[in-house]
Design a protein around this motif. Structure first.
Motif, PDB file in Angstrom:
ATOM      1  N   PRO A  56       0.819  -1.227   0.000  1.00 32.44           N
ATOM      2  CA  PRO A  56       0.000   0.000   0.000  1.00 32.44           C
ATOM      3  C   PRO A  56       0.850   1.274   0.000  1.00 32.44           C
ATOM      4  CG  PRO A  56      -0.877  -1.571   1.585  1.00 32.44           C
ATOM      5  CD  PRO A  56       0.422  -2.146   1.083  1.00 32.44           C
ATOM      6  N   GLU A  57       1.944   1.254   0.753  1.00 39.65           N
ATOM      7  CA  GLU A  57       2.812   2.436   0.830  1.00 39.65           C
ATOM      8  C   GLU A  57       3.474   2.720  -0.520  1.00 39.65           C
ATOM      9  OE1 GLU A  57       1.897   0.640   4.550  1.00 39.65           O
ATOM     10  OE2 GLU A  57       3.017  -0.273   2.886  1.00 39.65           O
ATOM     11  N   GLN A  58       3.963   1.659  -1.167  1.00 40.55           N
ATOM     12  CA  GLN A  58       4.583   1.829  -2.493  1.00 40.55           C
ATOM     13  C   GLN A  58       3.542   2.278  -3.521  1.00 40.55           C
ATOM     14  OE1 GLN A  58       5.997  -2.213  -2.710  1.00 40.55           O
ATOM     15  NE2 GLN A  58       8.136  -1.631  -2.413  1.00 40.55           N
ATOM     16  N   ALA A  59       2.341   1.687  -3.427  1.00 35.39           N
ATOM     17  CA  ALA A  59       1.272   2.042  -4.370  1.00 35.39           C
ATOM     18  C   ALA A  59       0.926   3.522  -4.245  1.00 35.39           C
ATOM     19  CB  ALA A  59       0.037   1.183  -4.114  1.00 35.39           C
ATOM     20  N   ALA A  60       0.866   4.005  -3.009  1.00 38.90           N
ATOM     21  CA  ALA A  60       0.558   5.425  -2.782  1.00 38.90           C
ATOM     22  C   ALA A  60       1.668   6.304  -3.358  1.00 38.90           C
ATOM     23  CB  ALA A  60       0.376   5.692  -1.292  1.00 38.90           C
ATOM     24  N   ALA A  61       2.926   5.905  -3.140  1.00 39.01           N
ATOM     25  CA  ALA A  61       4.062   6.711  -3.611  1.00 39.01           C
ATOM     26  C   ALA A  61       4.102   6.776  -5.139  1.00 39.01           C
ATOM     27  CB  ALA A  61       5.372   6.136  -3.071  1.00 39.01           C
ATOM     28  N   THR A  63       1.546   6.261  -7.250  1.00 31.55           N
ATOM     29  CA  THR A  63       0.377   7.016  -7.718  1.00 31.55           C
ATOM     30  C   THR A  63       0.593   8.511  -7.520  1.00 31.55           C
ATOM     31  OG1 THR A  63      -1.020   5.124  -7.142  1.00 31.55           O
ATOM     32  CG2 THR A  63      -2.133   7.216  -7.521  1.00 31.55           C
ATOM     33  N   ARG A  64       1.196   8.883  -6.393  1.00 35.05           N
ATOM     34  CA  ARG A  64       1.452  10.304  -6.111  1.00 35.05           C
ATOM     35  C   ARG A  64       2.422  10.891  -7.137  1.00 35.05           C
ATOM     36  NH1 ARG A  64       2.503   9.650  -1.150  1.00 35.05           N
ATOM     37  NH2 ARG A  64       0.376  10.011  -0.439  1.00 35.05           N
ATOM     38  N   GLU A  65       3.475  10.145  -7.435  1.00 33.25           N
ATOM     39  CA  GLU A  65       4.466  10.622  -8.415  1.00 33.25           C
ATOM     40  C   GLU A  65       3.824  10.775  -9.800  1.00 33.25           C
ATOM     41  OE1 GLU A  65       8.813   9.330 -10.255  1.00 33.25           O
ATOM     42  OE2 GLU A  65       7.610   7.843  -9.208  1.00 33.25           O
ATOM     43  N   ALA A  66       3.049   9.760 -10.211  1.00 30.82           N
ATOM     44  CA  ALA A  66       2.389   9.798 -11.524  1.00 30.82           C
ATOM     45  C   ALA A  66       1.430  10.983 -11.607  1.00 30.82           C
ATOM     46  CB  ALA A  66       1.658   8.488 -11.782  1.00 30.82           C
ATOM     47  N   CYS A  67       0.654  11.190 -10.541  1.00 27.13           N
ATOM     48  CA  CYS A  67      -0.336  12.275 -10.547  1.00 27.13           C
ATOM     49  C   CYS A  67       0.322  13.654 -10.487  1.00 27.13           C
ATOM     50  CB  CYS A  67      -1.309  12.111  -9.385  1.00 27.13           C
ATOM     51  SG  CYS A  67      -2.468  10.760  -9.627  1.00 27.13           S
ATOM     52  N   HIS A  68       1.399  13.766  -9.733  1.00 28.15           N
ATOM     53  CA  HIS A  68       2.142  15.033  -9.669  1.00 28.15           C
ATOM     54  C   HIS A  68       2.618  15.434 -11.066  1.00 28.15           C
ATOM     55  CE1 HIS A  68       4.880  18.091  -8.071  1.00 28.15           C
ATOM     56  NE2 HIS A  68       5.793  17.585  -8.878  1.00 28.15           N
ATOM     57  N   ASN A  69       3.211  14.464 -11.778  1.00 31.63           N
ATOM     58  CA  ASN A  69       3.705  14.728 -13.137  1.00 31.63           C
ATOM     59  C   ASN A  69       2.550  14.962 -14.112  1.00 31.63           C
ATOM     60  OD1 ASN A  69       6.286  14.452 -12.200  1.00 31.63           O
ATOM     61  ND2 ASN A  69       6.565  12.360 -12.942  1.00 31.63           N
ATOM     62  N   THR A 100      -7.376   6.031  -4.960  1.00 32.19           N
ATOM     63  CA  THR A 100      -8.318   7.126  -5.240  1.00 32.19           C
ATOM     64  C   THR A 100      -8.097   8.302  -4.286  1.00 32.19           C
ATOM     65  OG1 THR A 100      -9.952   5.876  -3.953  1.00 32.19           O
ATOM     66  CG2 THR A 100     -10.136   5.776  -6.351  1.00 32.19           C
ATOM     67  N   ASP A 101      -7.681   8.033  -3.054  1.00 34.89           N
ATOM     68  CA  ASP A 101      -7.380   9.119  -2.110  1.00 34.89           C
ATOM     69  C   ASP A 101      -6.209   9.966  -2.621  1.00 34.89           C
ATOM     70  OD1 ASP A 101      -9.393   8.326  -0.391  1.00 34.89           O
ATOM     71  OD2 ASP A 101      -8.052   7.404   1.086  1.00 34.89           O
ATOM     72  N   VAL A 102      -5.159   9.277  -3.095  1.00 37.90           N
ATOM     73  CA  VAL A 102      -3.979  10.005  -3.591  1.00 37.90           C
ATOM     74  C   VAL A 102      -4.325  10.797  -4.848  1.00 37.90           C
ATOM     75  CG1 VAL A 102      -1.671   9.733  -4.595  1.00 37.90           C
ATOM     76  CG2 VAL A 102      -2.302   8.419  -2.568  1.00 37.90           C
ATOM     77  N   ILE A 103      -5.067  10.167  -5.777  1.00 31.42           N
ATOM     78  CA  ILE A 103      -5.446  10.863  -7.016  1.00 31.42           C
ATOM     79  C   ILE A 103      -6.256  12.112  -6.687  1.00 31.42           C
ATOM     80  CG2 ILE A 103      -6.784  10.700  -9.161  1.00 31.42           C
ATOM     81  CD1 ILE A 103      -6.121   7.633  -9.098  1.00 31.42           C
ATOM     82  N   ALA A 104      -7.204  11.975  -5.761  1.00 32.21           N
ATOM     83  CA  ALA A 104      -8.044  13.129  -5.378  1.00 32.21           C
ATOM     84  C   ALA A 104      -7.194  14.248  -4.776  1.00 32.21           C
ATOM     85  CB  ALA A 104      -9.123  12.687  -4.401  1.00 32.21           C
ATOM     86  N   ALA A 105      -6.210  13.862  -3.960  1.00 31.81           N
ATOM     87  CA  ALA A 105      -5.350  14.870  -3.330  1.00 31.81           C
ATOM     88  C   ALA A 105      -4.462  15.576  -4.355  1.00 31.81           C
ATOM     89  CB  ALA A 105      -4.488  14.209  -2.252  1.00 31.81           C
ATOM     90  N   GLU A 106      -3.996  14.842  -5.370  1.00 32.86           N
ATOM     91  CA  GLU A 106      -3.028  15.400  -6.316  1.00 32.86           C
ATOM     92  C   GLU A 106      -3.665  16.125  -7.505  1.00 32.86           C
ATOM     93  OE1 GLU A 106       0.339  15.557  -6.173  1.00 32.86           O
ATOM     94  OE2 GLU A 106       0.353  14.621  -4.193  1.00 32.86           O
ATOM     95  N   VAL A 107      -4.720  15.545  -8.096  1.00 35.03           N
ATOM     96  CA  VAL A 107      -5.306  16.163  -9.299  1.00 35.03           C
ATOM     97  C   VAL A 107      -6.774  16.553  -9.088  1.00 35.03           C
ATOM     98  CG1 VAL A 107      -3.719  15.186 -10.987  1.00 35.03           C
ATOM     99  CG2 VAL A 107      -5.741  13.897 -10.373  1.00 35.03           C
ATOM    100  N   GLY A 108      -7.233  16.485  -7.846  1.00 36.06           N
ATOM    101  CA  GLY A 108      -8.594  16.905  -7.532  1.00 36.06           C
ATOM    102  C   GLY A 108      -8.669  18.418  -7.436  1.00 36.06           C
ATOM    103  N   PRO A 109      -9.731  18.964  -6.802  1.00 37.53           N
ATOM    104  CA  PRO A 109     -10.798  18.204  -6.158  1.00 37.53           C
ATOM    105  C   PRO A 109     -11.793  17.625  -7.167  1.00 37.53           C
ATOM    106  CG  PRO A 109     -11.245  20.541  -5.999  1.00 37.53           C
ATOM    107  CD  PRO A 109      -9.902  20.418  -6.661  1.00 37.53           C
TER     108      PRO A 109
END
Length: 444
Positions: A56-61, A63-69, A100-109
């Motif tokens: 889960p921790e790696q998946a979040a990291a 997803t966060r990197e992909a969404c940031h970019n 979905t939490d990470v995606i919402a935080a990065e490219v949401g709302p």
């Protein structure tokens, strides 16, 4: 005329493109690679994050990197209208709500996020918010299947509001989930969609592709008016969003993509029961040479033993290929028990690394490659073939994609690669795919 939103799919294994065609699959998510997808003519593209194979921790990291970019790339390309899909397993296994939490935080709302797990090609339907798997023609609530007992992603509920409550540990209560049932969808959902706000969780039924076509049309119309939606889905809703029409070359004709009519290679990593049944059928076919890779001791083996196993396997592959046969490399099938989840994931990574060394050592003139298993397929594309992107050609059987390597690939240019999920198809499905690709060779 409103422009269609760009559909951006973050795929947790490489099989989510199994109902569309002619679009790009991206194996990397740096800004320049993401721009390739955003600029491509197709309305949809896939970013293969492979997070289902991670903690889960790696998946979040990841997803966060992909969404940031992604956010940077979207702004750079001036794209205002887009939908984000977190594509995952149609049997409810995966990192929800982590991704979905990470995606919402990065490219949401987002105004809402929807769970749409229906996947018709694989026999998964949702009715009255209960998700079913068709087993021998009988709808079985998915929590009663082997998938619900998955040691990493297990769960206890097929009723999706209860599944959401379970996975969010009560943060989203079942009673607060918006249910879009079949009668709602068929009557039209525009008004309800307009009312949603604050990343409201919704669950969506689907019994036929027409159901999701209707819902998708309402979503796109609402999105064009400024609403922002996020999806956690299986593949079938993507068919509706992309609306691409038939693929360029029909499934039964895909042998024309095979390089010089040569025999191919099959790599089988998946261990689900269905894969083992399909493998047993394939090994009985004329022209097939089975090569079993004993992986049991892989965590304890020395580098020298691993090297010997690798070279022996590749020697057998070369021999089979030289004799105009199709070798099938498969991992030993016995069920293995691990002390903990971390050990299981480490073992999976060790097996995959060995299989990818085998892929890199395959005959340069092979005609095609069939990769069986979601994680195996992802690793074949990103590691074994070291691809930045690949073009999706279409499906060779329902739910089973074929991609082609670029013409400038240093080792295997224009190689058709079948991405065959572990739990898709009937007992003869692997045989069918092999026979379709071997057609030119068989007739020559």
């Amino acid at each position: 005329m409103t422009t269609k939103p760009k559909i951006i799919v973050l795929d947790d294994d490489p099989t989510g493109s199994q109902t569309v065609h002619s679009c790009l699959l991206l194996m990397h998510w740096d800004i320049e690679t993401l721009k390739l997808g955003l600029k491509d003519d197709s309305p949809i593209f896939f970013v293969l994050t492979n997070t289902r194979a991670l903690t889960p921790e790696q998946a979040a990291a990841v997803t966060r990197e992909a969404c940031h970019n992604l956010k940077i790339a979207i702004e750079a390309e001036g794209i205002e209208d887009f939908l984000v899909v977190s594509r995952s397993d149609s049997t409810l296994r995966g990192h929800y709500p982590v991704e979905t939490d990470v995606i919402a935080a990065e490219v949401g709302p987002f105004d809402a996020h929807f769970l749409v797990p229906a996947f018709f090609e694989g026999g998964r339907v949702t009715r009255d918010s209960i998700h079913y798997l068709m087993i021998d023609g009988t709808p079985t609530p998915v929590h009663e299947t082997e998938f619900a007992r998955d040691s990493v992603f297990g769960y206890h509920h097929s009723y999706l509001p209860d599944y959401v409550a379970e996975k969010t540990q009560g943060r989203i209560q079942a009673s607060s989930v918006e249910r879009f049932v079949l009668s709602d969808i068929r009557q039209g959902s525009l008004e309800r969609l307009r009312q949603l706000s604050d990343n409201q969780c919704g669950v969506v039924d689907g019994e036929t592709q027409a159901d999701l076509d209707k819902f998708a049309a309402d979503v796109l119309a609402t999105a064009a008016q400024g609403k922002r939606f996020l999806f956690r889905s299986a593949a079938s809703i993507l068919t509706s969003f992309a609306n691409l029409g038939p693929q360029p070359v029909a499934a039964a004709e895909m042998a024309q993509y095979v390089r010089q009519g040569k025999p191919g290679v099959v790599v089988v990593g998946s261990h689900v029961k269905k894969t083992t049944q399909q493998l047993e059928q394939l090994l009985q076919e004329p022209g097939i040479i089975g090569i079993e890779v004993e992986v049991v001791d892989l965590l304890d083996e020395s580098a020298a033993q691993r090297g010997a196993l690798l070279s022996k396997t590749l020697e057998l592959v070369q021999e089979a290929h030289a004799a105009n046969k199709t070798p099938v490399i498969y991992t030993s099938r016995q069920e293995m028990v691990f002390d903990n989840r971390q050990t299981r994931l480490e073992f999976g990574a060790a097996v995959s690394a060995l299989l990818m060394d085998m892929v890199r050592g395959l005959p340069a003139n092979l005609g095609f490659l069939i990769s069986k298993g979601g994680i195996t397929s992802n690793d074949v594309l990103s590691s074994g073939l070291a691809l930045r992107s690949a073009r999706l050609l279409g499906q060779i059987i329902p739910g089973c994609s074929v991609v082609r390597t670029p013409a400038d690939h240093p080792q295997f240019p224009n190689l058709p690669v079948v991405l065959f999920p572990g739990n898709v198809g009937d007992a003869k499905a692997l045989v069918t795919v092999y026979q379709r690709l071997s057609q030119i060779q068989a007739n020559s």
